[in-house]
Design a protein around this motif. Structure first.
Motif, PDB file in Angstrom:
ATOM      1  N   ILE A  54       0.127   8.868 -20.591  1.00 18.45           N
ATOM      2  CA  ILE A  54       0.651   8.763 -19.233  1.00 18.45           C
ATOM      3  C   ILE A  54       1.759   9.796 -19.063  1.00 18.45           C
ATOM      4  N   VAL A  55       1.736  10.460 -17.924  1.00 19.91           N
ATOM      5  CA  VAL A  55       2.782  11.413 -17.578  1.00 19.91           C
ATOM      6  C   VAL A  55       3.496  10.902 -16.333  1.00 19.91           C
ATOM      7  N   VAL A  56       4.812  11.105 -16.280  1.00 25.33           N
ATOM      8  CA  VAL A  56       5.642  10.580 -15.196  1.00 25.33           C
ATOM      9  C   VAL A  56       6.411  11.718 -14.551  1.00 25.33           C
ATOM     10  N   GLU A  57       6.426  11.739 -13.233  1.00 25.14           N
ATOM     11  CA  GLU A  57       7.264  12.652 -12.467  1.00 25.14           C
ATOM     12  C   GLU A  57       8.023  11.792 -11.459  1.00 25.14           C
ATOM     13  N   ALA A  58       9.255  11.461 -11.800  1.00 23.55           N
ATOM     14  CA  ALA A  58      10.044  10.561 -10.953  1.00 23.55           C
ATOM     15  C   ALA A  58      10.367  11.210  -9.619  1.00 23.55           C
ATOM     16  N   PRO A  59      10.631  10.399  -8.590  1.00 19.65           N
ATOM     17  CA  PRO A  59      10.962  10.960  -7.270  1.00 19.65           C
ATOM     18  C   PRO A  59      12.202  11.850  -7.337  1.00 19.65           C
ATOM     19  N   HIS A  60      12.211  12.870  -6.500  1.00 19.76           N
ATOM     20  CA  HIS A  60      13.358  13.778  -6.438  1.00 19.76           C
ATOM     21  C   HIS A  60      14.306  13.415  -5.300  1.00 19.76           C
ATOM     22  N   ALA A  61      13.899  12.498  -4.443  1.00 19.18           N
ATOM     23  CA  ALA A  61      14.748  12.087  -3.325  1.00 19.18           C
ATOM     24  C   ALA A  61      14.328  10.694  -2.875  1.00 19.18           C
ATOM     25  N   CYS A  62      15.229  10.032  -2.184  1.00 18.92           N
ATOM     26  CA  CYS A  62      14.933   8.712  -1.602  1.00 18.92           C
ATOM     27  C   CYS A  62      15.063   8.852  -0.089  1.00 18.92           C
ATOM     28  N   ASP A  63      13.932   9.074   0.570  1.00 18.97           N
ATOM     29  CA  ASP A  63      13.983   9.365   1.999  1.00 18.97           C
ATOM     30  C   ASP A  63      14.160   8.084   2.825  1.00 18.97           C
ATOM     31  N   ALA A  64      14.263   8.256   4.128  1.00 15.84           N
ATOM     32  CA  ALA A  64      14.529   7.129   5.025  1.00 15.84           C
ATOM     33  C   ALA A  64      13.401   6.104   5.014  1.00 15.84           C
ATOM     34  N   GLU A  65      12.162   6.563   4.910  1.00 10.44           N
ATOM     35  CA  GLU A  65      11.032   5.631   4.874  1.00 10.44           C
ATOM     36  C   GLU A  65      11.065   4.777   3.614  1.00 10.44           C
ATOM     37  N   GLY A  79       0.810  -1.213   0.000  1.00  6.18           N
ATOM     38  CA  GLY A  79       0.000   0.000   0.000  1.00  6.18           C
ATOM     39  C   GLY A  79       0.841   1.260   0.000  1.00  6.18           C
ATOM     40  N   ARG A  80       1.923   1.243   0.782  1.00  6.83           N
ATOM     41  CA  ARG A  80       2.799   2.419   0.817  1.00  6.83           C
ATOM     42  C   ARG A  80       3.470   2.635  -0.534  1.00  6.83           C
ATOM     43  N   MET A  81       3.906   1.537  -1.153  1.00  4.21           N
ATOM     44  CA  MET A  81       4.540   1.651  -2.466  1.00  4.21           C
ATOM     45  C   MET A  81       3.537   2.118  -3.521  1.00  4.21           C
ATOM     46  N   ALA A  82       2.301   1.622  -3.426  1.00  7.67           N
ATOM     47  CA  ALA A  82       1.276   2.039  -4.389  1.00  7.67           C
ATOM     48  C   ALA A  82       1.025   3.536  -4.283  1.00  7.67           C
ATOM     49  N   ALA A  83       0.981   4.059  -3.058  1.00  9.02           N
ATOM     50  CA  ALA A  83       0.755   5.498  -2.876  1.00  9.02           C
ATOM     51  C   ALA A  83       1.915   6.302  -3.446  1.00  9.02           C
ATOM     52  N   ARG A  84       3.138   5.841  -3.207  1.00  7.64           N
ATOM     53  CA  ARG A  84       4.297   6.558  -3.753  1.00  7.64           C
ATOM     54  C   ARG A  84       4.307   6.510  -5.272  1.00  7.64           C
ATOM     55  N   ALA A  85       4.032   5.310  -5.830  1.00  5.50           N
ATOM     56  CA  ALA A  85       4.047   5.175  -7.287  1.00  5.50           C
ATOM     57  C   ALA A  85       2.943   5.996  -7.928  1.00  5.50           C
ATOM     58  N   ALA A  86       1.762   6.042  -7.269  1.00  7.52           N
ATOM     59  CA  ALA A  86       0.652   6.825  -7.813  1.00  7.52           C
ATOM     60  C   ALA A  86       0.997   8.304  -7.859  1.00  7.52           C
ATOM     61  N   GLY A  87       1.835   8.746  -6.943  1.00  5.79           N
ATOM     62  CA  GLY A  87       2.251  10.143  -6.967  1.00  5.79           C
ATOM     63  C   GLY A  87       3.237  10.455  -8.081  1.00  5.79           C
ATOM     64  N   CYS A  88       3.750   9.412  -8.710  1.00  2.00           N
ATOM     65  CA  CYS A  88       4.744   9.602  -9.783  1.00  2.00           C
ATOM     66  C   CYS A  88       4.181   9.337 -11.171  1.00  2.00           C
ATOM     67  N   VAL A  89       3.127   8.541 -11.258  1.00  2.00           N
ATOM     68  CA  VAL A  89       2.599   8.112 -12.559  1.00  2.00           C
ATOM     69  C   VAL A  89       1.098   8.383 -12.588  1.00  2.00           C
ATOM     70  N   GLY A  90       0.634   9.040 -13.633  1.00  2.00           N
ATOM     71  CA  GLY A  90      -0.793   9.324 -13.762  1.00  2.00           C
ATOM     72  C   GLY A  90      -1.162   9.644 -15.195  1.00  2.00           C
ATOM     73  N   LEU A  91      -2.451   9.907 -15.416  1.00  2.00           N
ATOM     74  CA  LEU A  91      -2.923  10.254 -16.751  1.00  2.00           C
ATOM     75  C   LEU A  91      -2.517  11.698 -17.089  1.00  2.00           C
ATOM     76  N   ASP A  92      -2.147  11.906 -18.322  1.00  2.00           N
ATOM     77  CA  ASP A  92      -1.815  13.250 -18.812  1.00  2.00           C
ATOM     78  C   ASP A  92      -3.121  13.933 -19.224  1.00  2.00           C
ATOM     79  N   ARG A  93      -3.571  14.883 -18.428  1.00  2.00           N
ATOM     80  CA  ARG A  93      -4.854  15.535 -18.678  1.00  2.00           C
ATOM     81  C   ARG A  93      -4.701  16.850 -19.433  1.00  2.00           C
TER      82      ARG A  93
END
Length: 539
Positions: A298-309, A277-291
């Motif tokens: 599909i539009v992609v915004e890759a993570p800008h950091a890899c935090d401790a969590e 579930g945590r990974m799905a939430a993170r991935a959903a924040g990076c990949v979505g429909l291009d509106r």
């Protein structure tokens, strides 16, 4: 008798022999006075050799080993026993010039023989156990099959020879596992048993009481070696369920990086786990429909950091050489996210529709490769089909990945019959040059459509005068995997064909030789399986 001790005399004689009697005169009191020094030296050496041997003290006898345990499996038929001896004794060197000749490669057939013998429940003849253990020592790929066939007597014998100690860690054959209700016996075997016995015990408990198995593993987890903790986690792949989640969540904090990564991988395979579930939430924040566009994409915004969590959940922060950090993090998030979540995230579309959507800014390759890994990890045949696409499509332009290794992994998630049909259609469309890895994941013996596709492609390559050695890998697979019933149909291909203009010199003879070996191997396999089939059973 000389006052010089026997050990000193012997050392003096050896020194004189090495340096020569002219340079080092041996002790005078041990030489015959009427003989020349070299001859006298040899006489003295012979005399003292007898004295040394006669004076050896007998070694202390070791305790007699316990008798070998019984093996109640059925006895091997005599014809099959002779066949096994032949397979174990084969050490034939390759033919000169790199050509293999027309005789079957017996070393490649031993795994198949062992598989069939184990399926029929035979026990290994006692006289073959040393050779069987030697073969397993030399070939790690043989060990699971060989040790299962060797059974409890093989393990008993392995305890008496340090060369076979691998068997003591690699199998639990012959171990009578206590029942789940016998808590004291379970505790004793868990604390004192061999590693393989402990793994077998864990698997047995998981089948009856997953909670008790997890509790047992947790009891000694902190004191286990890192490599053992990793292998215990690997054993959880079989029968993995939501009941394993609490233990795996704790393993995410393990001191070993490999253990943490494996725990995260297993949790990712549980679509309802908190980590998924945590990974799905993170991935959903990076990949979505291009509106922003009229056509769906599909539009992609890759993570800008890899935090401790993220790191605690198994995301490796350091990218491999030549790989961008953001794409590396994105791939890990998408790979670990449950695949069904993408249907909801991307407008209720099916996997085929999602894979067909254009991806902005050249993120398509990275996204599709991560979905491929997710489909393999989560064993999702619907996504595997979507990412494989039609077998007629060229690999470089397929919907999911151009990597044949990735395609082979996707195929492994499909039912055996569907897998064989897909590979047969791929070979019919593209030939054999790119099919080797795909053939390796097909069930043996190959289904009839797949076998015919392979033979037809080999026949076409032969008639075209193709360079024959480039097909040796596929031919070797055919020898081991083709249905033996195909042997009669292949007889026509054993003749030496006319070589077309421009063909490789000697290609016709090589093809004839290769097909002769294929036919003889198929007939050898047919006989081998007949010998192993008990009376009253059917093939």
């Amino acid at each position: 008798m000389s006052s010089t001790t026997g050990t000193t005399v012997w050392e003096e004689l050896v020194t004189s022999a090495l340096l020569g009697t002219d340079r080092r005169t041996p002790p005078a009191d041990v030489l015959a006075p009427d003989r020349e020094a070299p001859v006298a030296l040899l006489d003295a050496a012979a005399l003292h050799t007898v004295r040394r041997r006669a004076g050896l003290r007998p070694a202390t006898a070791r305790p007699r080993p316990e008798p070998a345990p019984p093996d109640t499996r059925r006895a091997l038929p005599e014809a099959a026993r002779r066949r096994l001896a032949l397979l174990l004794a084969d050490r034939a060197a390759p033919s000169s010039g790199g050509r293999r000749g027309t005789a079957p490669d017996l070393t490649e057939l031993l795994p198949q023989w062992l598989t069939a013998a184990n399926e029929h429940g035979y026990r290994a003849p006692s006289s073959t156990l040393p050779a069987l253990l030697d073969a397993a020592r030399a070939r790690t790929d043989l060990r699971p099959l060989a040790l299962r066939f060797a059974g409890p007597r093989g393990i008993w014998l392995a305890r008496l020879n340090a060369d076979w100690k691998f068997a003591l860690r690699g199998t639990s054959a012959g171990t009578a596992l206590p029942g789940p209700a016998d808590t004291e016996a379970v505790r004793q075997l868990w604390e004192e048993g061999l590693f393989a016995e402990r793994v077998a015990l864990l698997g047995s408990l998981r089948a009856h009481d997953p909670a008790a198995a997890s509790a047992l593993l947790a009891r000694t987890w902190a004191t286990e070696r890192a490599e053992d903790r990793l292998m215990f986690l690997d054993s959880l792949r079989t029968g993995l369920s939501d009941a394993d989640e609490p233990f795996l969540e704790q393993a995410l904090a393990d001191r070993s990086r490999n253990v943490r990564a494996t725990a995260a991988e297993l949790l990712s395979a549980l679509p309802h786990s908190a980590l998924a579930g945590r990974m799905a939430a993170r991935a959903a924040g990076c990949v979505g429909l291009d509106r922003t566009k009229r056509a769906a994409g599909i539009v992609v915004e890759a993570p800008h950091a890899c935090d401790a969590e993220m790191q605690r959940d198994g995301v490796v922060p350091t990218a491999p050489s030549g790989r961008g950090e953001r794409s590396w993090w994105l791939g890990q998030l998408v790979e670990a996210a449950p695949l069904p979540a993408w249907t909801e995230r991307l407008g209720g579309r099916t996997p085929e529709e999602i894979v067909a959507l254009p991806v902005a800014d050249d993120w398509g390759g990275e996204l599709h490769a991560a979905w491929c890994r997710a489909a393999v990890l989560q064993r999702d045949p619907d996504w595997a089909r979507a990412l494989l696409g039609a077998p007629s499509e060229p690999p470089a332009t397929g919907p999911g990945t151009s990597s044949l290794a990735e395609r082979a992994k996707l195929l492994a998630t499909l039912p055996a019959e569907e897998r064989a049909a897909w590979v047969a259609a791929f070979i019919s469309a593209h030939g054999l040059s790119e099919a080797f890895q795909l053939l390796g994941v097909c069930a043996v013996p190959w289904a009839e459509p797949l076998g015919r596709a392979v033979v037809d492609a080999l026949d076409i390559a032969r008639d075209a005068g193709s360079y024959p050695w480039s097909f040796s890998g596929v031919m070797g697979l055919a020898e081991r995997c083709l249905d033996p019933a195909e042997a009669s149909r292949l007889d026509l291909l054993t003749a030496t064909p006319d070589e077309p203009e421009g063909a490789s010199p000697g290609a016709g003879g090589y093809w004839s030789e290769a097909f002769q070996r294929l036919v003889s191997t198929l007939r050898f396999r047919a006989t081998m399986h007949t010998e192993l089939t008990p009376q009253g059973d059917t093939l």
